[in-house]
Write a protein that holds these residues in place. Structure first.
Motif, PDB file in Angstrom:
ATOM      1  N   TRP A 237       0.863  -1.125  -0.268  1.00 22.80           N
ATOM      2  CA  TRP A 237       0.145  -0.206  -0.123  1.00 22.80           C
ATOM      3  C   TRP A 237       0.842   1.188   0.394  1.00 22.80           C
ATOM      4  O   TRP A 237       0.728   2.157  -0.425  1.00 22.80           O
ATOM      5  N   LEU A 238       1.955   1.234   0.843  1.00 19.38           N
ATOM      6  CA  LEU A 238       2.729   2.711   1.150  1.00 19.38           C
ATOM      7  C   LEU A 238       2.862   3.579  -0.261  1.00 19.38           C
ATOM      8  O   LEU A 238       3.068   4.958  -0.504  1.00 19.38           O
ATOM      9  N   PRO A 239       3.746   2.675  -1.298  1.00 24.22           N
ATOM     10  CA  PRO A 239       4.479   3.846  -2.329  1.00 24.22           C
ATOM     11  C   PRO A 239       3.389   4.142  -2.968  1.00 24.22           C
ATOM     12  O   PRO A 239       3.087   5.423  -3.285  1.00 24.22           O
ATOM     13  N   GLY A 240       1.750   3.081  -3.017  1.00 23.33           N
ATOM     14  CA  GLY A 240       0.973   4.132  -3.774  1.00 23.33           C
ATOM     15  C   GLY A 240       0.020   5.315  -3.570  1.00 23.33           C
ATOM     16  O   GLY A 240      -0.114   6.856  -3.695  1.00 23.33           O
ATOM     17  N   ALA A 241       0.140   5.007  -1.740  1.00 21.91           N
ATOM     18  CA  ALA A 241      -0.171   5.901  -1.137  1.00 21.91           C
ATOM     19  C   ALA A 241       0.111   6.837  -1.096  1.00 21.91           C
ATOM     20  O   ALA A 241      -0.133   8.556  -1.119  1.00 21.91           O
ATOM     21  N   ILE A 242       2.104   6.800  -0.933  1.00 24.13           N
ATOM     22  CA  ILE A 242       2.661   8.141  -1.169  1.00 24.13           C
ATOM     23  C   ILE A 242       2.824   9.708  -2.158  1.00 24.13           C
ATOM     24  O   ILE A 242       2.058  10.645  -2.176  1.00 24.13           O
ATOM     25  N   ALA A 243       1.617   8.279  -3.559  1.00 24.14           N
ATOM     26  CA  ALA A 243       2.170   9.326  -4.804  1.00 24.14           C
ATOM     27  C   ALA A 243       0.971   9.379  -4.802  1.00 24.14           C
ATOM     28  O   ALA A 243       0.843  10.743  -5.231  1.00 24.14           O
ATOM     29  N   GLU A 244      -0.173   9.126  -4.510  1.00 26.64           N
ATOM     30  CA  GLU A 244      -1.605   9.970  -4.007  1.00 26.64           C
ATOM     31  C   GLU A 244      -1.831  10.625  -3.159  1.00 26.64           C
ATOM     32  O   GLU A 244      -2.408  12.135  -3.828  1.00 26.64           O
ATOM     33  N   MET A 245      -0.695  11.007  -2.148  1.00 24.16           N
ATOM     34  CA  MET A 245      -1.149  11.683  -1.416  1.00 24.16           C
ATOM     35  C   MET A 245      -0.249  13.378  -2.004  1.00 24.16           C
ATOM     36  O   MET A 245      -1.182  14.630  -1.825  1.00 24.16           O
ATOM     37  N   ARG A 246       0.841  13.252  -2.463  1.00 22.81           N
ATOM     38  CA  ARG A 246       1.539  13.889  -3.195  1.00 22.81           C
ATOM     39  C   ARG A 246       0.164  14.335  -4.561  1.00 22.81           C
ATOM     40  O   ARG A 246       0.117  15.793  -5.107  1.00 22.81           O
ATOM     41  N   GLN A 247       0.159  13.412  -5.787  1.00 18.90           N
ATOM     42  CA  GLN A 247      -0.599  14.745  -5.722  1.00 18.90           C
ATOM     43  C   GLN A 247      -1.946  15.125  -5.745  1.00 18.90           C
ATOM     44  O   GLN A 247      -2.202  16.220  -6.165  1.00 18.90           O
ATOM     45  N   LEU A 248      -2.593  15.042  -4.634  1.00 15.12           N
ATOM     46  CA  LEU A 248      -3.533  15.077  -4.373  1.00 15.12           C
ATOM     47  C   LEU A 248      -3.246  16.665  -3.288  1.00 15.12           C
ATOM     48  O   LEU A 248      -3.952  17.955  -4.146  1.00 15.12           O
ATOM     49  N   HIS A 249      -2.194  16.698  -2.891  1.00 14.89           N
ATOM     50  CA  HIS A 249      -1.490  17.788  -2.162  1.00 14.89           C
ATOM     51  C   HIS A 249      -0.980  19.200  -3.407  1.00 14.89           C
ATOM     52  O   HIS A 249      -0.515  20.461  -3.130  1.00 14.89           O
ATOM     53  N   ALA A 250      -0.561  18.795  -4.440  1.00 17.88           N
ATOM     54  CA  ALA A 250      -0.454  19.712  -5.778  1.00 17.88           C
ATOM     55  C   ALA A 250      -1.756  20.168  -6.387  1.00 17.88           C
ATOM     56  O   ALA A 250      -1.868  21.912  -7.238  1.00 17.88           O
ATOM     57  N   SER A 251      -2.732  20.286  -5.130  1.00 17.10           N
ATOM     58  CA  SER A 251      -3.729  20.901  -5.833  1.00 17.10           C
ATOM     59  C   SER A 251      -4.764  21.624  -4.565  1.00 17.10           C
ATOM     60  O   SER A 251      -3.586  21.416  -3.394  1.00 17.10           O
ATOM     61  N   PRO A 252      -5.542  22.803  -5.197  1.00 12.96           N
ATOM     62  CA  PRO A 252      -6.431  23.672  -4.438  1.00 12.96           C
ATOM     63  C   PRO A 252      -6.605  22.606  -3.220  1.00 12.96           C
ATOM     64  O   PRO A 252      -7.477  21.839  -3.549  1.00 12.96           O
ATOM     65  N   PRO A 253      -6.765  22.583  -1.782  1.00  5.72           N
ATOM     66  CA  PRO A 253      -7.501  22.272  -0.130  1.00  5.72           C
ATOM     67  C   PRO A 253      -8.722  22.257  -0.953  1.00  5.72           C
ATOM     68  O   PRO A 253      -9.220  23.567  -0.951  1.00  5.72           O
ATOM     69  N   GLU A 254      -9.038  21.189  -0.323  1.00  5.08           N
ATOM     70  CA  GLU A 254     -11.047  21.335  -0.453  1.00  5.08           C
ATOM     71  C   GLU A 254     -11.676  21.611   0.806  1.00  5.08           C
ATOM     72  O   GLU A 254     -10.288  21.739   1.734  1.00  5.08           O
ATOM     73  N   GLU A 255     -12.776  22.215   0.943  1.00  6.17           N
ATOM     74  CA  GLU A 255     -13.316  22.311   2.038  1.00  6.17           C
ATOM     75  C   GLU A 255     -13.562  21.161   2.672  1.00  6.17           C
ATOM     76  O   GLU A 255     -13.479  19.770   2.703  1.00  6.17           O
ATOM     77  N   ILE A 256     -12.965  21.606   4.239  1.00  4.69           N
ATOM     78  CA  ILE A 256     -12.994  20.529   4.640  1.00  4.69           C
ATOM     79  C   ILE A 256     -14.143  20.282   6.148  1.00  4.69           C
ATOM     80  O   ILE A 256     -14.694  20.918   6.332  1.00  4.69           O
ATOM     81  N   VAL A 257     -15.107  18.960   6.455  1.00  2.00           N
ATOM     82  CA  VAL A 257     -16.145  19.664   7.330  1.00  2.00           C
ATOM     83  C   VAL A 257     -15.823  19.393   8.597  1.00  2.00           C
ATOM     84  O   VAL A 257     -14.766  18.579   8.908  1.00  2.00           O
ATOM     85  N   PRO A 258     -16.471  19.833   9.420  1.00  2.00           N
ATOM     86  CA  PRO A 258     -15.724  19.816  10.882  1.00  2.00           C
ATOM     87  C   PRO A 258     -15.159  18.815  11.539  1.00  2.00           C
ATOM     88  O   PRO A 258     -13.912  19.552  12.602  1.00  2.00           O
ATOM     89  N   GLN A 259     -15.595  17.542  11.604  1.00  2.00           N
ATOM     90  CA  GLN A 259     -15.223  16.149  12.268  1.00  2.00           C
ATOM     91  C   GLN A 259     -13.865  16.017  11.665  1.00  2.00           C
ATOM     92  O   GLN A 259     -12.751  15.201  12.561  1.00  2.00           O
ATOM     93  N   LEU A 260     -13.682  16.281  10.165  1.00  3.96           N
ATOM     94  CA  LEU A 260     -12.121  15.931  10.463  1.00  3.96           C
ATOM     95  C   LEU A 260     -10.734  17.093  10.212  1.00  3.96           C
ATOM     96  O   LEU A 260     -10.350  17.472   9.641  1.00  3.96           O
ATOM     97  N   ALA A 261     -11.149  18.705  10.725  1.00  2.65           N
ATOM     98  CA  ALA A 261     -10.689  19.595  11.086  1.00  2.65           C
ATOM     99  C   ALA A 261      -9.181  19.494  11.968  1.00  2.65           C
ATOM    100  O   ALA A 261      -9.877  18.710  13.313  1.00  2.65           O
ATOM    101  N   PRO A 262      -8.662  19.888  12.017  1.00  2.73           N
ATOM    102  CA  PRO A 262      -7.164  19.398  13.142  1.00  2.73           C
ATOM    103  C   PRO A 262      -7.489  19.798  13.890  1.00  2.73           C
ATOM    104  O   PRO A 262      -8.632  21.142  14.034  1.00  2.73           O
ATOM    105  N   ARG A 263      -7.344  18.673  15.082  1.00  7.11           N
ATOM    106  CA  ARG A 263      -7.640  19.737  16.521  1.00  7.11           C
ATOM    107  C   ARG A 263      -6.191  20.983  17.788  1.00  7.11           C
ATOM    108  O   ARG A 263      -5.183  20.232  17.177  1.00  7.11           O
ATOM    109  N   ARG A 264      -6.569  21.597  17.617  1.00 11.22           N
ATOM    110  CA  ARG A 264      -6.273  22.775  17.987  1.00 11.22           C
ATOM    111  C   ARG A 264      -5.613  22.584  19.653  1.00 11.22           C
ATOM    112  O   ARG A 264      -6.311  22.208  20.880  1.00 11.22           O
TER     113      ARG A 264
END
Length: 245
Positions: free
Chosen positions: A218-245
Motif C-alpha cells: 500500500w505505501l508507495p501508491g499512498a505516497i504518490a496519491e498524497m503528493r498528487q492530492l496536495h498539488a491541488s488547492p485544498p478542498e473544504e473540510i467538514v468539522p469532524q475532520l478539522a485538525p484539533r487545536r
C-alpha cells in the motif's frame, strides 16, 4: 443421552446450604462488578445470537430479573453503547501519533508492526459483535468513525505527509481523500480480522507478516496519491475532520 449441564449464573457461589441440597444463596455483587458481569454476558449473547436478542434473554442468562438489569443500565441501547465503548478501549490503547513519529525504523516497518498489534488485540467475539452491529442496524461501525479518525487514521496521514515531504496537519487540514487513502489500508487489514474471526478461515494466530505485506504493498501508491492530492488547492473540510487545536 445425558442432559447438558446448566450454564452457571453470574454472581452465584456455593454455600453450606447448597452442600446440604438446599437452594444456594445469591451473592450480591458490588455495582461496578455487576456492570462488568452484565457486559460480559451481553457480549457473549449478542455475538452468538445478534442484537435482536432481548434483555429478557440476557437477564435469564445472568440468572437475574430484567428489573435488576435496569438498575445498572437504563435500556438495551445503553448496554450496547457501553459494550462498544469497552471494546473500543481494548482496541485503541496504543498512541499511534507517538509510535509513528518517534521511531527511527522505516515507516513500512513501524506501521506494519502497529497494525499487527492492533489485529492481535481483536478477539473473535469482538469482531463478530462489530459485524453484527452493522447488520442489525445498531450503526456502531459508523459511530466509531470520529474516534477511528482521531486515534488511527489521522496519525497515519501525518506520517504519510512526513514521508512524502508535505505540509503537516496544523498547516493544511486533513482532507476527505486523505482519509480515504488511509482507510484503504485500514479496511484491508480489518478484512484480515473478518476472515479469521467471522469466516473462520485458516489464518496464522500471529498476523504480523500479513500486516507487514499489506503495508508494503500500500505505501508507495499512498505516497504518490498524497503528493498528487496536495498539488491541488485544498478542498473544504467538514468539522469532524478539522485538525484539533
Amino acid at each position: 443421552m445425558s442432559a447438558k449441564p446448566r450454564r452457571k449464573s453470574v454472581g452465584i457461589e456455593p454455600d453450606r446450604a447448597a452442600a446440604a441440597g438446599e437452594q444456594p444463596k445469591r451473592r450480591r455483587l458490588p455495582s461496578d462488578e455487576r456492570r462488568v458481569a452484565i457486559l460480559a454476558a451481553a457480549a457473549e449473547l449478542f455475538a452468538e445470537e445478534g442484537f435482536a436478542a432481548s434483555t429478557r434473554r440476557l437477564a435469564s442468562r445472568l440468572g437475574v430479573t430484567q428489573a435488576a438489569l435496569y438498575k445498572h443500565f437504563r435500556s438495551k441501547d445503553e448496554i450496547v453503547a457501553a459494550l462498544f465503548e469497552e471494546r473500543a478501549r481494548q482496541w485503541g490503547k496504543e498512541d499511534w501519533h507517538a509510535a509513528l513519529a518517534l521511531d527511527d525504523a522505516p515507516l513500512a516497518e513501524r506501521l506494519g508492526r502497529l497494525y499487527a498489534r492492533y489485529l492481535d488485540a481483536i478477539t473473535g467475539q469482538s469482531m463478530r459483535l462489530f459485524v453484527r452491529a452493522g447488520l442489525d442496524g445498531y450503526g456502531q461501525p459508523g459511530r466509531r468513525g470520529a474516534a477511528l479518525t482521531a486515534s488511527i487514521l489521522e496519525p497515519v496521514i501525518a506520517a504519510l505527509r512526513r514521508e512524502a515531504g508535505l505540509a503537516d496537519l496544523p498547516t493544511r487540514a486533513m482532507q476527505h481523500e486523505e482519509r480515504e487513502i488511509a482507510m484503504t489500508l485500514h479496511g484491508s487489514l480489518m478484512f484480515l480480522a473478518i476472515r479469521k474471526h467471522v469466516y473462520r478461515m485458516q489464518l496464522p494466530e500471529d498476523l504480523t507478516e500479513h500486516a507487514m505485506r499489506q503495508v508494503r504493498l500500500w505505501l508507495p501508491g499512498a505516497i504518490a496519491e498524497m503528493r498528487q492530492l496536495h498539488a491541488s488547492p485544498p478542498e473544504e473540510i467538514v468539522p469532524q475532520l478539522a485538525p484539533r487545536r
